[in-house]
Scaffold this active site. Structure first.
Site, mmCIF file in Angstrom:
data_model
loop_
_atom_site.group_PDB
_atom_site.id
_atom_site.type_symbol
_atom_site.label_atom_id
_atom_site.label_comp_id
_atom_site.label_asym_id
_atom_site.label_seq_id
_atom_site.Cartn_x
_atom_site.Cartn_y
_atom_site.Cartn_z
ATOM 1 N N HIS A 121 109.153 31.240 23.603
ATOM 2 C CA HIS A 121 109.658 30.037 22.817
ATOM 3 C C HIS A 121 111.143 30.132 22.815
ATOM 4 O O HIS A 121 111.864 30.805 22.953
ATOM 5 C CB HIS A 121 109.007 30.275 21.393
ATOM 6 C CG HIS A 121 109.806 29.741 20.370
ATOM 7 N ND1 HIS A 121 110.749 30.522 19.412
ATOM 8 C CD2 HIS A 121 109.935 28.401 19.778
ATOM 9 C CE1 HIS A 121 111.366 29.762 18.804
ATOM 10 N NE2 HIS A 121 110.663 28.697 18.893
ATOM 11 N N ARG A 125 118.932 23.936 17.307
ATOM 12 C CA ARG A 125 118.926 22.640 16.463
ATOM 13 C C ARG A 125 119.956 22.604 15.613
ATOM 14 O O ARG A 125 121.121 23.554 15.652
ATOM 15 C CB ARG A 125 117.680 23.037 15.561
ATOM 16 C CG ARG A 125 117.644 24.196 14.739
ATOM 17 C CD ARG A 125 116.625 24.694 13.877
ATOM 18 N NE ARG A 125 116.564 25.889 13.326
ATOM 19 C CZ ARG A 125 116.361 27.020 13.628
ATOM 20 N NH1 ARG A 125 116.071 27.063 14.876
ATOM 21 N NH2 ARG A 125 116.444 28.038 12.985
ATOM 22 N N HIS A 190 100.798 40.122 7.955
ATOM 23 C CA HIS A 190 99.266 40.421 7.469
ATOM 24 C C HIS A 190 98.955 41.313 8.644
ATOM 25 O O HIS A 190 97.909 41.929 8.170
ATOM 26 C CB HIS A 190 98.737 39.350 7.258
ATOM 27 C CG HIS A 190 98.605 38.391 8.517
ATOM 28 N ND1 HIS A 190 99.563 37.467 8.977
ATOM 29 C CD2 HIS A 190 97.518 37.960 9.290
ATOM 30 C CE1 HIS A 190 99.313 37.023 9.910
ATOM 31 N NE2 HIS A 190 98.175 37.172 10.319
#
Length: 317
Positions: A121, A125, A190
């Site tokens: 990835h 920006r 998690h």
């Protein structure tokens, strides 16, 4: 489509940031990376969409599918703007609440066929929040990270060395600071595990002046192909079994979990009314979950957890 450029009136403000230059760099980066994918893969089908956002702005999405190397590889450019910031952008930022905004960037996610070739990835920006009578609030963000299914130490060292080289001209502390930020950000709380072997991640970057900050964002964007291409070229033809493939699909589930639960870019895109298909192109085309699965001790799959999915200084020694 037409985008507003430097919509505030103060001439000094207009001279302080150059939105046209950022947009030109980002569209050029999208072209360079797309061309590299086409050259490397050779047979992937390309779907290209230019889209407009109802609230203002739009973008161009390029998605390569069913190639010889990539199962799916998406490279997106977007430039969106509006009169009100979404909650994901203004949370905890009183200085930008109630302002209009512009946000532009290139975002990509590559999912190779081969389980020994890592998913990757990258995102770079620019964001500016504007209000009449006040100076604009702006910053850059981005980075790149690597998600292997079967780890390779040489790949990790090359990846992190390229990231460090991109950071070095802008500050000796940049690589370590942004590596740590990447490790902390791309973490599935998690699951109590990182998404991959990290890289660099930065946000709210506004150091010295616009030119310096913009140059750093460009250095990171320019470093992506030198970081990833040698790895994918080495791993794309590695022989693999169906067992390897099933583990890859299982681990892709972690990628989905992170992007839908934690990723700020995904949340910003959805909350700002962005194009859903482009936002979710980061998700792998095939994935599986298995209840309460764990790798066999001593296996290559266990090695991913025990060695690679650990906080580690890949450049030490």
């Amino acid at each position: 489509m037409v985008f507003p450029v430097n919509s505030y009136d103060n001439v000094a403000m207009q001279n302080s940031i150059d939105i046209n230059a950022v947009s030109s760099y980002l569209t050029g980066l999208q072209d360079r990376i797309s061309n590299a994918i086409q050259q490397l893969d050779g047979s992937a089908a390309l779907t290209e969409d230019s889209w407009e956002r109802e609230g203002g702005g739009g973008g161009k999405s390029r998605v390569f599918t069913n190639g010889s190397v990539f199962e799916q590889a998406g490279v997106n450019f977007s430039h969106v703007f509006g009169n009100a910031l979404p909650a994901s952008a203004s949370a905890g930022r009183e200085d930008i609440a109630g302002r209009g905004f512009q946000a532009m960037g290139v975002s990509l996610v590559f999912h190779p066929h081969n389980p020994f070739a890592p998913t990757t990835h990258c995102n770079v920006r620019f964001f500016v929040a504007e209000k009449e009578g006040a100076e604009p609030v702006w910053w850059f963000g981005g980075g790149f990270d690597l998600t292997p299914y079967y780890g390779n130490r040489e790949d990790c060292i090359h990846w992190h060395q390229t990231a460090k080289d991109a950071c070095r001209p802008f500050g000796e502390d940049h690589y370590q600071k942004f590596k740590t930020w990447c490790d902390d950000y791309f973490y599935l709380k998690h699951r109590n595990e990182p998404r991959g072997v990290g890289g660099i991640f930065f946000d709210d970057y506004k150091e010295q002046n616009f030119e310096h900050s913009f140059a750093f964002m460009q250095s990171v964007g320019d470093a992506f192909l030198p970081a990833y291409l040698p790895i994918i070229e080495q791993r794309k033809d590695t022989p693999y079994t169906d067992e390897h493939r099933q583990f890859q699909l299982y681990r892709r589930g972690r990628y989905v979990e992170f992007n839908l639960v934690f990723d700020r870019g995904t949340l910003f895109g959805l909350q700002s009314g962005g194009r859903t298909e482009s936002i979710l192109m980061s998700l792998p085309p095939m994935v599986r979950w298995e209840y309460n699965w764990s790798p066999e001790p001593g296996s290559a799959e266990a090695e991913l957890y025990d060695y690679y999915l650990q906080s580690r200084d890949w450049l030490a020694g």
